[in-house]
Design a protein around this motif. Structure first.
Motif, PDB file in Angstrom:
ATOM      1  N   GLU A   1      60.530  33.684   6.704  1.00 39.81           N
ATOM      2  CA  GLU A   1      60.599  34.967   7.394  1.00 39.81           C
ATOM      3  C   GLU A   1      59.228  35.329   7.973  1.00 39.81           C
ATOM      4  OE1 GLU A   1      63.436  37.676   8.593  1.00 39.81           O
ATOM      5  OE2 GLU A   1      63.799  36.022   7.204  1.00 39.81           O
TER       6      GLU A   1
ATOM      7  N   ARG B   1      58.524  33.742  11.051  1.00 37.50           N
ATOM      8  CA  ARG B   1      59.467  34.180  12.085  1.00 37.50           C
ATOM      9  C   ARG B   1      60.490  33.112  12.428  1.00 37.50           C
ATOM     10  NH1 ARG B   1      56.144  37.947  15.900  1.00 37.50           N
ATOM     11  NH2 ARG B   1      55.239  39.247  14.289  1.00 37.50           N
TER      12      ARG B   1
ATOM     13  N   SER C   1      64.182  31.916  12.704  1.00 36.84           N
ATOM     14  CA  SER C   1      65.420  32.676  12.827  1.00 36.84           C
ATOM     15  C   SER C   1      66.322  32.366  11.638  1.00 36.84           C
ATOM     16  CB  SER C   1      66.141  32.299  14.121  1.00 36.84           C
ATOM     17  OG  SER C   1      66.579  30.955  14.034  1.00 36.84           O
TER      18      SER C   1
END
Lengths: 312, 315
Positions: free
Chosen positions: B215, B218, B220
């Motif tokens: 996370e 970043r 997905s």
């Protein structure tokens, strides 16, 4: 609660819950149908469209526990008031009871053979598993793998020589023979699972007990057994369920005195063709204990299933 | 209570346990504990196996005990491997194995993924899904023939209702094109929960910190699923496939009760075929050779598979 990136959102949980519950209800349907059919009358059981609402009756259960024959034409007109309720119920359909059925015997055979084989498998399996876990046994890993691999063989393939051997020893269609056979089959699972449970118990407990002057035996049953008790209990339930459900050996090696319920239930037929309510009644009595057990003991059982498979 | 004792004495004497122990020696106990198990397994598993191998080289028939048993070498094996009917049963088994595994993996993984969202009451619903795999396949299989009856069967009624066809227009266990699917459906109903439980154990073994790290980078959700979830669950999934594969290769009780191998021999899996040879035609020697071939096949395929599994694990 603090925000977490891995915690699913409320909406995700709701959708997941609905999908799983939907699948669970579909899964449950055949089982509910078995129980419901047991309480239907014969015409209701084969009605089209299938009847969801019906007048419950114990006809199926009466048929399950009795053998019947067609009433003679004179008997049809006889007064029925003095007869017991179950005979009256049977006479409604133009039949009469001629004696008890074999179902209770077969059910009882399942109980004896199931519990007997589980008892021996657990006693032998626990001691062997303890020894494998705590002592230096030559070729230990090979032996353990060999013990487990005996379960890979198709039962029918094993049944050929077992059939010959049992015939020679007079064990065909005996309780002792079936208990011995199921013990052997369950033993491999019991050793494998219990060995894992005992491995999880720290050796230090026993060492401390030994220093206190316990003998090995005392350390085994006063220290190790209580700690492994839940693991052993869930293993026992797996063994019991296996023996309870087993069909291939039972159908080949038993036919009369020692026949268990699984080969018997499908052979239940009524006076006029397949009597589905009676079959469903027998299936209900046979399956319900396992269902109740599973729901009550779900925590231990579910852990046991994954533990047995994932370990290694 | 004993913990207190232990503590005191552990301080007094921390080493040299083995020679202090009273009673039987460890060696005696080890021998005492293991030998009954080994004896039973030798008697019920190994001895019969050796006997099977011996019988497979003879023309012995159980129903003719007075006839002389002759050694006929590899003749049984030659006959089996050149028998076209046996290739038919092998194909039926392969079809059954392939589709049950595909369906159970897909549905089982999906269910495990959903259950792992930890919605309220998930453990009770998990238990309900697990119920079929705890039940007797013979008894349940027998009852499924009732559900599969044209016209009056619940299965046909529901399918007819949903698809608009007439429930009496098709017979799941009576038609050659549908019978293989009738056994696949029931097996999937019974055993999907097993794959689900193993996948669930796999999903629960993935530490949250990995997702948290992803996370931060970043990644997905989609990417996280394919680069974290799937590879981490894969060893578990492969294990579930191994177990289901072995079990379904042995499949007997459920299918015997459902279709009995019919119509014709379209659902005659290897175990059913073997039972026919051994206990209906009583060709004991021939059936023994057949059994040996099945052993070798299972062990061979399983060990190749385990090698592949270990490679995936080591990655």
């Amino acid at each position: 609660m603090s925000f977490s990136v891995t915690e699913p959102s409320k909406r995700q949980k709701w959708i997941a819950g609905m999908l799983v519950i939907g699948y669970a209800l579909i899964t449950l349907l055949p089982l509910v149908w078995i129980i419901a059919t047991g309480f239907k009358s014969s015409p209701d059981s084969i009605a089209y469209p299938p009847k969801v609402v019906f007048e419950p009756t114990v006809e199926g259960y009466v048929n399950l526990f009795t053998n019947q024959t067609r009433l003679s034409s004179e008997a049809i007109t006889e007064p029925r008031e003095q007869l017991p309720w179950y005979e009256q119920l049977v006479r409604e359909r133009g039949n009469t009871i001629v004696g008890p059925s074999r179902f209770p015997e077969r059910f009882f055979n399942s109980v004896i053979i199931g519990f007997g084989s589980t008892f021996f498998a657990i006693v032998l399996g626990t001691t062997a598993a303890y020894a494998f876990s705590r002592f230096r046994v030559p070729l230990k890993d090979d032996l353990l793998f060999f013990i487990l691999s005996t379960r890979m063989m198709p039962p029918i393939a094993v049944a050929i020589p077992i059939f010959l051997m049992f015939r020679q020893l007079g064990l065909n269609d005996t309780h002792a023979g079936m208990i011995l056979l199921y013990t052997a089959v369950n033993l491999s699972l019991a050793v494998w699972l219990i060995n894992g449970f005992i491995d999880e118990i720290p050796v230090e407990y026993e060492e401390a007990a030994l220093i206190d002057g316990y003998t090995r035996f005392q350390a085994f049953y006063k220290v190790v057994l209580p700690q492994a008790a839940t693991g052993i209990a869930s293993t026992a339930i797996f063994c019991l369920i296996f023996a309870w459900n087993e069909y291939a050996f039972a159908v080949l090696l038993t036919s009369g005195t020692a026949q268990t319920a699984p080969p018997f239930i499908p052979t239940i037929i009524g006076v006029a063709g397949q009597d589905w309510p009676a079959v469903a009644a027998g299936a209900t009595l046979f399956l319900l204990p396992v269902m109740v057990f599973t729901i009550l003991l779900r925590k231990h059982l579910l852990r046991g299933i994954t533990f047995g498979a994932v370990r290694k | 209570m004993s913990a207190k004792h232990n503590h005191q004495s552990a301080e007094e004497k921390p080493t040299g346990i083995a020679h202090q122990v009273k009673g039987l020696s460890d060696r005696t106990i080890a021998w005492l504990f293991i030998s009954p198990t080994i004896a039973i397994l030798l008697a019920i598993n190994i001895f019969p196996l050796i006997w099977t191998v011996y019988l497979s080289f003879t023309n012995y028939r159980v129903n003719r005990p007075n006839k002389d048993v002759e050694f006929i070498g590899l003749r049984n094996y030659e006959r089996i491997l050149s028998d076209t009917d046996i290739w038919g049963t092998m194909q039926a088994t392969a079809h059954f194995l392939f589709w049950t595994i595909v369906l159970q993996v897909l549905i089982g993984f999906a269910l495990a993924y959903l259950i792992n969202k930890k919605f309220k009451g998930n453990d009770l619903w998990t238990t309900i899904i697990v119920l079929p795999m705890m039940l007797s396949p013979a008894v349940v299989g027998n009852f499924w023939t009732f559900l599969y009856q044209p016209q009056i069967g619940l299965f046909n009624y529901v399918v007819g209702f949903l698809s608009g066809t007439d429930p009496s227009s098709f017979s799941m266990i009576g038609e050659v094109s549908l019978a293989p699917w009738s056994i696949i459906i029931v097996d999937t109903w019974m055993w999907t929960p097993f794959v689900m439980l193993i996948c669930l154990a796999g999903l629960r073994s993935i530490p949250d910190s990995i997702y948290e790290a992803a996370e931060c980078d970043r990644a997905s959700k989609w990417r996280q699923f394919w680069t974290i979830t799937i590879p981490m669950v894969l060893p578990f999934l492969m294990l579930a496939v191994l177990f289901r594969g072995i079990e379904n290769f042995k499949m007997f009780d459920l299918v015997v009760q459902l279709t009995g191998g019919g119509p014709g021999s379209i659902t005659e899996l290897t175990s059913i075929n073997l039972k026919r040879e051994a206990f209906e035609k009583w060709r004991t020697g021939y059936a023994s050779a057949y059994a040996v071939i099945l052993f070798v096949t299972v062990f061979g395929l399983a060990s190749i598979y385990v090698k592949a599994l270990n490679k995936v694990k080591d990655r």
